[in-house]
Design an enzyme around this catalytic site. Structure first.
Site, short mmCIF file in Angstrom:
data_model
loop_
_atom_site.label_atom_id
_atom_site.label_comp_id
_atom_site.label_asym_id
_atom_site.label_seq_id
_atom_site.Cartn_x
_atom_site.Cartn_y
_atom_site.Cartn_z
N TYR A 167 0.91 -1.29 0.11
CA TYR A 167 0.09 -0.05 -0.01
C TYR A 167 0.85 1.21 -0.25
O TYR A 167 0.66 2.21 -0.83
CB TYR A 167 -1.10 0.03 1.08
CG TYR A 167 -1.44 1.39 1.42
CD1 TYR A 167 -2.80 1.85 0.71
CD2 TYR A 167 -1.08 2.05 2.30
CE1 TYR A 167 -3.06 2.97 1.16
CE2 TYR A 167 -1.51 3.38 2.91
CZ TYR A 167 -2.66 3.81 1.86
OH TYR A 167 -3.14 5.34 2.30
N ARG A 211 1.42 9.42 11.81
CA ARG A 211 1.21 10.74 12.48
C ARG A 211 -0.62 11.05 12.65
O ARG A 211 -1.11 11.70 13.57
CB ARG A 211 1.65 11.83 11.66
CG ARG A 211 1.39 13.40 12.33
CD ARG A 211 1.82 14.17 10.92
NE ARG A 211 1.26 14.21 10.03
CZ ARG A 211 1.32 14.62 8.64
NH1 ARG A 211 2.56 15.11 8.41
NH2 ARG A 211 0.64 14.42 7.73
N ARG A 224 -10.31 5.70 7.67
CA ARG A 224 -9.16 5.46 6.52
C ARG A 224 -7.96 5.11 7.04
O ARG A 224 -6.99 5.54 6.57
CB ARG A 224 -9.23 6.96 5.73
CG ARG A 224 -10.41 7.15 5.04
CD ARG A 224 -10.49 8.75 4.36
NE ARG A 224 -9.33 8.73 3.19
CZ ARG A 224 -9.65 8.44 2.09
NH1 ARG A 224 -10.98 8.08 1.63
NH2 ARG A 224 -8.91 8.38 1.05
N PHE A 284 16.29 19.31 -1.68
CA PHE A 284 14.66 18.72 -2.08
C PHE A 284 14.37 17.57 -1.29
O PHE A 284 13.54 17.61 -0.66
CB PHE A 284 14.63 18.93 -3.69
CG PHE A 284 13.29 18.16 -3.89
CD1 PHE A 284 12.09 19.03 -3.71
CD2 PHE A 284 13.19 16.83 -4.31
CE1 PHE A 284 10.70 18.30 -4.18
CE2 PHE A 284 11.88 16.21 -4.82
CZ PHE A 284 10.76 17.18 -4.69
#
Length: 405
Positions: A167, A211, A224, A284
């Site tokens: 997933y 989190r 969810r 980045f």
């Protein structure tokens, strides 16, 4: 007085927050004049927050591709809307990689910023069609694979750790693979093994899953939550039980096992970033990974995960945006894993494994840092910081005086 109190508690934050403010202003000036790209960068600011500043520091051609790639994948997430009928949702997820070649495509769905993104998705498509063929091929392939993966887990419960890893691969690991290929297509980086690129995405996605426990479990019309049953069923009959204070101890054991699982990707993330050759590309990638590790450090053994929102303070997030090189990355990873190590309870079921992952990360960081270290998450209240804070306090007092008059 909230922000003043926060700054007085962590004076160094003011310096980094001011730098963030200036960087944000500079980022606004860097938005391209092309209306399609301008819309993309404006939406990027709205859906990714301060991280858009780092994206704007990439090489111009590369950053356009990364921006469009990010927004196309956000389009997939917007389509995964609980209000959209299942059959229509499946059709959209499986075919968005085709629809990004339709100059007129848009689809009303989502809320707030995502609604605006999807209402004007044709502008993202026009920006996509303006990219070189190499970038288009990467974005198309990853969008197709991610869409198929999202369909698989629309109504599929995550039972095993293998399910959980798959997933997270579909949700974010594929984005890691896509970014690697975009870097390679730009001619700026060597091709990195897929397992390292995947680890970068898994580390971020698992952090978000941990989190956002409370937000996801309270989602309507149905939960969810994406914690694997193989893990949470060791500690409760249902994952909702961890919200009850009588189950906090078991909840923390489950939480710590989830964080430990995420930490298993830490070394691979360091290896991936160490191989990057372009400094803006490193900054980045490092910004996301360091923030993820910092969030895991905040969540570890923290009952607030089950009661509210756990976030790093904004000043520390701003400081992370100032990371410049791999030595800084090692320093940040060392500091945050040290925070986790300090919170490990030897009676926790995952303690031995947690220590192993933390010690492995700290060991490589300690070796690489040596005497070169400049970056630390710890506050340093030096002379310059004192002057900045003093000036800030004076300005606040003057503002209060003027307001009362």
């Amino acid at each position: 007085m909230g922000i003043i109190g926060a700054i007085l508690k962590n004076p160094e934050d003011l310096h980094h927050l001011l730098k963030l403010k200036m960087a944000s202003a500079a980022a606004n000036r860097a938005i391209p004049s092309d209306p399609n790209l301008a819309f993309c960068y404006q939406m990027l600011r709205r859906v990714s927050g301060s991280f858009s500043i780092v994206i704007l520091q990439l090489e111009p051609g590369l950053r356009n591709a990364v921006c469009v790639f990010y927004l196309v994948l956000r389009g997939l997430q917007a389509v995964d809307d609980l209000t959209i009928p299942y059959d229509l949702k499946v059709e959209l997820l499986r075919n968005l990689h085709k629809k990004i070649f339709d100059r007129d495509f848009h689809f009303p769905c989502g809320n707030n910023d995502y609604k605006l993104l999807m209402d004007k998705f044709y502008l993202v498509i026009l920006a996509f069609l303006g990219l070189t063929t190499g970038y288009q091929e990467v974005i198309t392939e990853i969008t197709e694979r991610m869409g198929e993966g999202m369909v698989k887990y629309l109504n599929t419960e995550i039972i095993s750790r293998e399910d959980y890893n798959e997933y997270c691969h579909f949700s974010a690991g594929l984005m890691g693979l896509g970014l690697t290929r975009i870097f390679y297509t730009a001619g700026m980086e060597q091709f990195t093994p897929d397992y390292l690129s995947n680890a970068m995405g898994l580390f971020l996605q698992k952090t978000n899953v941990i989190r956002d426990y409370l937000e996801n479990i309270n989602a309507q019309p149905t939960s969810r939550l994406r914690w694997p049953k193989e893990v949470w069923s060791k500690y409760a009959d249902k994952p909702e039980a961890f919200m009850d204070e009588t189950n906090y101890k078991q909840g923390l054991h489950c939480l710590n096992e989830m964080v430990t699982d995420a930490l298993s990707h830490g070394l691979d993330c360091l290896h991936y970033m160490a191989a990057l050759q372009d400094q803006p590309n490193l900054r980045f990638c490092a910004t996301f990974q360091i923030t993820a590790l910092g969030t895991l450090a905040m969540c570890y053994n923290n009952v607030e995960v089950f009661r509210g929102s756990v976030r790093m303070r904004r000043g520390l997030t701003a400081k992370i945006l100032d990371v410049k090189n791999m030595v800084d990355v090692y320093g940040a990873f060392y500091d945050f894993t040290r925070l986790i190590a300090a919170k490990i309870d030897k009676t926790d079921p995952s303690a031995v494994t947690t220590h192993k992952f933390v010690d492995d990360i700290r060991s490589i960081c300690r070796f690489e840092i040596k005497n070169r270290r400049a970056f630390t998450i710890e506050s340093k209240f030096g002379h310059e910081t004192f002057l900045v804070v003093a000036l800030f306090v004076i300005l606040v007092i003057m503002l209060l005086i003027v307001t009362k008059q």
